[in-house]
Design a protein around this motif. Structure first.
Motif, PDB file in Angstrom:
ATOM      1  N   VAL A  36      -4.500  -3.327  -4.491  1.00 56.81           N
ATOM      2  CA  VAL A  36      -3.940  -2.095  -3.935  1.00 56.81           C
ATOM      3  C   VAL A  36      -4.001  -0.913  -4.912  1.00 56.81           C
ATOM      4  CG1 VAL A  36      -2.412  -3.436  -2.474  1.00 56.81           C
ATOM      5  CG2 VAL A  36      -1.551  -2.588  -4.663  1.00 56.81           C
ATOM      6  N   PHE A  45      -5.385   7.483  -9.064  1.00 57.20           N
ATOM      7  CA  PHE A  45      -4.186   7.153  -8.290  1.00 57.20           C
ATOM      8  C   PHE A  45      -2.940   7.640  -9.051  1.00 57.20           C
ATOM      9  CE2 PHE A  45      -1.679   3.187  -6.473  1.00 57.20           C
ATOM     10  CZ  PHE A  45      -0.694   4.040  -5.988  1.00 57.20           C
ATOM     11  N   ILE A  88      -6.271   1.988   6.301  1.00 55.24           N
ATOM     12  CA  ILE A  88      -6.303   0.966   5.234  1.00 55.24           C
ATOM     13  C   ILE A  88      -7.128  -0.193   5.779  1.00 55.24           C
ATOM     14  CG2 ILE A  88      -4.904  -0.695   3.914  1.00 55.24           C
ATOM     15  CD1 ILE A  88      -3.946   1.892   2.965  1.00 55.24           C
ATOM     16  N   GLY A  89      -8.125  -0.635   5.021  1.00 57.67           N
ATOM     17  CA  GLY A  89      -9.004  -1.705   5.494  1.00 57.67           C
ATOM     18  C   GLY A  89      -8.966  -2.924   4.589  1.00 57.67           C
ATOM     19  N   ASN A  94      -7.114  -7.113   0.235  1.00 58.13           N
ATOM     20  CA  ASN A  94      -6.403  -6.134  -0.600  1.00 58.13           C
ATOM     21  C   ASN A  94      -4.897  -6.405  -0.681  1.00 58.13           C
ATOM     22  OD1 ASN A  94      -8.569  -4.425  -1.427  1.00 58.13           O
ATOM     23  ND2 ASN A  94      -8.654  -3.594   0.642  1.00 58.13           N
ATOM     24  N   TYR A  95      -4.316  -6.890   0.416  1.00 57.92           N
ATOM     25  CA  TYR A  95      -2.860  -7.110   0.443  1.00 57.92           C
ATOM     26  C   TYR A  95      -2.512  -8.600   0.574  1.00 57.92           C
ATOM     27  CZ  TYR A  95      -1.459  -2.193   0.498  1.00 57.92           C
ATOM     28  OH  TYR A  95      -1.216  -0.896   0.150  1.00 57.92           O
ATOM     29  N   THR A 147     -11.527   5.740  11.749  1.00 58.68           N
ATOM     30  CA  THR A 147     -12.223   6.329  10.589  1.00 58.68           C
ATOM     31  C   THR A 147     -13.468   5.497  10.326  1.00 58.68           C
ATOM     32  OG1 THR A 147     -10.059   6.901   9.720  1.00 58.68           O
ATOM     33  CG2 THR A 147     -11.910   7.064   8.191  1.00 58.68           C
ATOM     34  N   LYS A 149     -17.158   4.608   8.410  1.00 57.14           N
ATOM     35  CA  LYS A 149     -17.769   4.733   7.080  1.00 57.14           C
ATOM     36  C   LYS A 149     -19.022   5.627   7.174  1.00 57.14           C
ATOM     37  CE  LYS A 149     -15.059   1.890   4.906  1.00 57.14           C
ATOM     38  NZ  LYS A 149     -14.042   2.669   4.194  1.00 57.14           N
ATOM     39  N   HIS A 236      -9.495   9.105  -1.929  1.00 60.39           N
ATOM     40  CA  HIS A 236      -9.440   7.729  -1.441  1.00 60.39           C
ATOM     41  C   HIS A 236      -8.337   6.942  -2.161  1.00 60.39           C
ATOM     42  CE1 HIS A 236     -12.180   5.271   1.245  1.00 60.39           C
ATOM     43  NE2 HIS A 236     -11.424   4.301   0.770  1.00 60.39           N
ATOM     44  N   GLY A 237      -7.256   7.642  -2.462  1.00 59.59           N
ATOM     45  CA  GLY A 237      -6.160   6.973  -3.171  1.00 59.59           C
ATOM     46  C   GLY A 237      -6.576   6.505  -4.552  1.00 59.59           C
ATOM     47  N   ASP A 267      -4.149  13.573   1.343  1.00 58.41           N
ATOM     48  CA  ASP A 267      -3.436  12.337   1.007  1.00 58.41           C
ATOM     49  C   ASP A 267      -3.574  12.038  -0.478  1.00 58.41           C
ATOM     50  OD1 ASP A 267      -5.833  10.890   0.527  1.00 58.41           O
ATOM     51  OD2 ASP A 267      -5.793   9.900   2.475  1.00 58.41           O
ATOM     52  N   ILE A 289      -0.408   9.266   4.653  1.00 60.03           N
ATOM     53  CA  ILE A 289       0.249   8.393   3.663  1.00 60.03           C
ATOM     54  C   ILE A 289      -0.362   7.006   3.815  1.00 60.03           C
ATOM     55  CG2 ILE A 289       2.445   7.354   2.957  1.00 60.03           C
ATOM     56  CD1 ILE A 289       3.868   9.794   4.073  1.00 60.03           C
ATOM     57  N   GLY A 290      -0.779   6.416   2.687  1.00 60.77           N
ATOM     58  CA  GLY A 290      -1.435   5.119   2.712  1.00 60.77           C
ATOM     59  C   GLY A 290      -0.514   3.972   2.382  1.00 60.77           C
ATOM     60  N   ARG A 291      -0.405   3.667   1.089  1.00 64.31           N
ATOM     61  CA  ARG A 291       0.237   2.426   0.661  1.00 64.31           C
ATOM     62  C   ARG A 291       1.653   2.209   1.192  1.00 64.31           C
ATOM     63  NH1 ARG A 291      -3.130   4.627  -3.325  1.00 64.31           N
ATOM     64  NH2 ARG A 291      -4.660   3.208  -4.242  1.00 64.31           N
ATOM     65  N   PRO A 292       2.528   3.223   1.204  1.00 60.19           N
ATOM     66  CA  PRO A 292       3.891   2.946   1.705  1.00 60.19           C
ATOM     67  C   PRO A 292       3.922   2.514   3.175  1.00 60.19           C
ATOM     68  CG  PRO A 292       3.868   4.939   0.387  1.00 60.19           C
ATOM     69  CD  PRO A 292       2.440   4.564   0.614  1.00 60.19           C
TER      70      PRO A 292
HETATM   71  C1  LIG Z   1      -5.922  -1.216   0.045  1.00 63.92           C
HETATM   72  C2  LIG Z   1      -6.484   0.084   0.534  1.00 63.92           C
HETATM   73  C3  LIG Z   1      -7.515   0.091   1.470  1.00 63.92           C
HETATM   74  C4  LIG Z   1      -8.031   1.299   1.939  1.00 63.92           C
HETATM   75  N1  LIG Z   1      -8.998   1.280   2.901  1.00 63.92           N
HETATM   76  C5  LIG Z   1      -9.488   2.456   3.385  1.00 63.92           C
HETATM   77  C6  LIG Z   1     -10.461   2.466   4.424  1.00 63.92           C
HETATM   78  O1  LIG Z   1     -10.885   1.436   4.910  1.00 63.92           O
HETATM   79  N2  LIG Z   1     -10.918   3.667   4.867  1.00 63.92           N
HETATM   80  C7  LIG Z   1     -10.448   4.840   4.341  1.00 63.92           C
HETATM   81  O2  LIG Z   1     -10.860   5.914   4.765  1.00 63.92           O
HETATM   82  N3  LIG Z   1      -9.517   4.852   3.356  1.00 63.92           N
HETATM   83  C8  LIG Z   1      -9.019   3.698   2.885  1.00 63.92           C
HETATM   84  N4  LIG Z   1      -8.072   3.711   1.907  1.00 63.92           N
HETATM   85  C9  LIG Z   1      -7.587   5.006   1.377  1.00 63.92           C
HETATM   86  C10 LIG Z   1      -6.442   5.546   2.223  1.00 63.92           C
HETATM   87  O3  LIG Z   1      -6.839   5.880   3.521  1.00 63.92           O
HETATM   88  C11 LIG Z   1      -5.819   6.802   1.599  1.00 63.92           C
HETATM   89  O4  LIG Z   1      -6.833   7.748   1.352  1.00 63.92           O
HETATM   90  C12 LIG Z   1      -5.063   6.535   0.315  1.00 63.92           C
HETATM   91  O5  LIG Z   1      -4.456   5.268   0.343  1.00 63.92           O
HETATM   92  C13 LIG Z   1      -4.006   7.627   0.137  1.00 63.92           C
HETATM   93  O6  LIG Z   1      -3.277   7.445  -1.007  1.00 63.92           O
HETATM   94  P1  LIG Z   1      -1.797   6.776  -1.052  1.00 63.92           P
HETATM   95  O7  LIG Z   1      -1.989   5.329  -0.771  1.00 63.92           O
HETATM   96  O8  LIG Z   1      -1.388   7.056  -2.442  1.00 63.92           O
HETATM   97  O9  LIG Z   1      -0.941   7.434  -0.007  1.00 63.92           O
HETATM   98  C14 LIG Z   1      -7.521   2.518   1.439  1.00 63.92           C
HETATM   99  C15 LIG Z   1      -6.479   2.503   0.504  1.00 63.92           C
HETATM  100  C16 LIG Z   1      -5.956   1.311   0.065  1.00 63.92           C
HETATM  101  C17 LIG Z   1      -4.823   1.331  -0.914  1.00 63.92           C
END
Ligand SMILES: Cc1cc2nc3c(=O)[nH]c(=O)nc-3n(C[C@H](O)[C@H](O)[C@H](O)COP(=O)(O)O)c2cc1C
Length: 339
Positions: A36, A45, A88-89, A94-95, A147, A149, A236-237, A267, A289-292
């Motif tokens: 993660v 990050f 999140i994919g 990943n989790y 979303t 690729k 992308h986080g 984000d 917002i992603g991880r939370p």
């Molecule tokens: C485990 C994981 C998997 C992710 N998978 C994708 C994905 O498949 N497609 C995508 O556009 N972004 C993906 N992201 C990025 C998130 O969409 C997002 O941009 C990012 O998590 C935002 O930051 P935050 O987690 O700090 O809120 C992923 C992020 C994480 C942590």
């Protein structure tokens, strides 16, 4: 379920991959991709979160007392709050395998819709992990944004047609996934995209296209030229390149270039209602917002997602009252304090 119960339940499930830290800031999980964390030293990050924390809101309560309106209208739909769940994919990798890309998105799409917002869903090497969420969005009256690729245009066009057939609200492409070698290793390569290629995709559909992973004014202007309806200011986080700037740092210049011409999402490190207001004040129209949200889904399923969204929605409302914002239009740069 209470938010703290959701978090402790998530902590007991996720213990190896995600520590469910008090502040989700990329330190405990640095370098854990897959996992993660952020790539490399995890600096992108970590910087996302540090710079959101370093942005301060300031009090301004001497305004007439009226209702506080947290709603936003995007792409013809009204949402209760200006934040959404990020895609999140590869959840099992990943989790934790207790959720996969289908069951995760069932919770995410339904929980967000119950809270009056929307989930972005993901894509991957397996077609079922794109198609399954599309059906889930369709079952939720089209409230959701898949979303895709940055595949070659033939594959991208096929996936756009599928999204149209399922009546989704908008369609995103995470153009910042261009360097994901794992997808190439799985036999499904992704690519950099020229403005001409993006234009072909945007011109092919009436769906609003959102380009996710824009970090410069020049990139935002290219998105505009290609015919996109929106962008996500995102690194992308921190998962695709180490040592990137934080998203909140690059936002003001991007907003100056394209505000009002493109819908600007952002984000990266946004966790609370206060954080959402900071982004809006600095030029975003909405925040992902992603991880939370992932922690909320693991700890409490659909209810967990709804409870987390309600919690930060309430925080946003309180922050708006404290900064003298009656509606999101009042969230202007002067709401952020500068040294
Ligand atoms: C485990 C994981 C998997 C992710 N998978 C994708 C994905 O498949 N497609 C995508 O556009 N972004 C993906 N992201 C990025 C998130 O969409 C997002 O941009 C990012 O998590 C935002 O930051 P935050 O987690 O700090 O809120 C992923 C992020 C994480 C942590």
């Amino acid at each position: 379920m209470k938010y703290q119960e959701i978090r402790s339940q998530a902590r007991s499930i996720l213990k190896e991959k995600c520590k469910v830290c008090e502040d989700c800031n990329g330190i405990a999980c640095r370098g854990q991709v897959p996992g993660v964390g952020g790539k490399g030293l995890g600096s992108s990050f970590i910087r996302n979160r540090v710079m959101v924390r370093e942005t301060s809101l300031n009090l301004d309560t001497l305004v007439p007392a009226t209702e506080t309106d947290t709603s936003v209208t995007l792409f013809g739909k009204k949402f209760r709050f200006p934040f959404f769940a990020a895609p999140i994919g590869a959840l099992e990798i990943n989790y934790h395998p207790s959720l996969n890309d289908l069951t995760y998105n069932e919770h995410m799409v339904a929980g967000c819709r119950e809270a009056g917002i929307m989930a972005f869903t993901g894509d991957g090497a397996k077609m079922e992990y794109y198609e399954g969420p599309l059906k889930i969005i369709q079952d939720n009256e089209g409230v959701g944004a898949p979303t895709i690729k940055p595949w070659d245009n033939a594959m991208a066009l096929q996936k756009i047609r599928m999204a149209e057939a399922h009546g989704v609200t908008a369609l995103a492409m995470d153009v910042d996934a261009a360097g994901l070698v794992l997808l190439a290793m799985a036999g499904t390569p992704v690519y950099n995209k020229s403005v001409e290629e993006l234009k072909e995709l945007c011109d092919s559909t009436a769906l609003p296209m959102i380009l996710k992973g824009i970090m410069t004014p020049a990139g935002a202007l290219k998105a505009l030229e290609a015919g996109a309806a929106g962008i996500v200011v995102s690194n992308h986080g921190g998962r695709v390149m180490d040592d990137a700037p934080s998203t909140i740092e690059v936002l003001p210049a991007i907003a100056e270039a394209v505000k009002g011409k493109l819908t600007i999402f952002i984000d990266g490190g946004f966790r609370s209602g206060e954080d959402i207001l900071k982004a809006l004040a600095l030029g975003a129209d909405a925040v992902l917002i992603g991880r939370p949200f992932a922690v909320a889904a693991y700890g409490g399923g659909t209810e967990g997602v709804r409870v987390y969204a309600e919690k930060i929605g309430q925080e946003l409302k309180e922050a708006m009252i404290m900064t003298g914002c009656h509606s999101l239009a009042d969230a202007t740069p002067d709401k952020c304090w500068k040294r």
